[in-house]
Motif scaffolding. Structure first.
Motif, PDB file in Angstrom:
ATOM      1  N   GLY A   1      -8.197  -0.067  31.869  1.00 18.44           N
ATOM      2  CA  GLY A   1      -6.689   0.392  30.954  1.00 18.44           C
ATOM      3  C   GLY A   1      -6.022   1.624  30.850  1.00 18.44           C
ATOM      4  N   TYR A   2      -6.613   2.744  30.896  1.00 19.92           N
ATOM      5  CA  TYR A   2      -6.262   3.846  30.835  1.00 19.92           C
ATOM      6  C   TYR A   2      -5.519   4.653  31.718  1.00 19.92           C
ATOM      7  N   GLY A   3      -6.249   3.661  32.383  1.00 19.21           N
ATOM      8  CA  GLY A   3      -5.389   4.690  34.132  1.00 19.21           C
ATOM      9  C   GLY A   3      -6.872   3.522  35.398  1.00 19.21           C
ATOM     10  N   LEU A   4      -5.788   4.086  36.435  1.00 20.89           N
ATOM     11  CA  LEU A   4      -6.571   3.034  37.893  1.00 20.89           C
ATOM     12  C   LEU A   4      -7.787   4.158  38.541  1.00 20.89           C
ATOM     13  N   VAL A   5      -8.477   3.632  38.209  1.00 18.47           N
ATOM     14  CA  VAL A   5      -9.756   4.589  38.408  1.00 18.47           C
ATOM     15  C   VAL A   5     -10.680   3.774  39.822  1.00 18.47           C
TER      16      VAL A   5
END
Length: 116
Positions: free
Chosen positions: A92-96
């Protein structure tokens, strides 16, 4: 006033961890004596998140590295011997993803989706 953030890793493999940060992640550092490096990461940000359920427990601190292009960064780090523990996931906040670090650490790497 506050002008920076200092992070600390306590490791059973301190020499290996210092070499990892310097040689594999390419972080610049100054030797403050006796082989003790103080690293100078390029920039930082900090978030505060509410706890949800039991994990992670309140009082937990986490450290992550972020990049502009996660696929390119992963390829570059893998050529330096960095081992990733999972495929990239969208949080959601980024690709992890996460990678292993000497001293039994697993550290997050992410490509933020928010503007910096």
């Amino acid at each position: 006033m506050i002008r920076g953030l200092h992070a600390m890793f306590y490791s059973s493999q301190a020499d290996e961890l210092r070499a990892f940060f310097r040689d594999k992640l390419g972080l610049s550092a100054c030797d403050v004596g006796g082989g003790w490096f103080i690293f100078d990461p390029p920039e930082a940000d900090m978030g505060v998140h509410p706890t949800e359920g039991k994990e992670p427990p309140s009082g937990t601190a986490a450290l992550s590295f972020y990049c502009d292009d996660i696929a390119t960064t992963m390829r570059e780090l893998q050529t330096r011997g960095v081992k990733f523990t999972q495929d990239v996931q969208d949080h959601g906040y980024g690709l992890v993803t996460f990678f292993e670090v000497p001293g039994d650490f697993v550290v997050q790497l992410y490509q933020p989706k928010y503007a910096k």
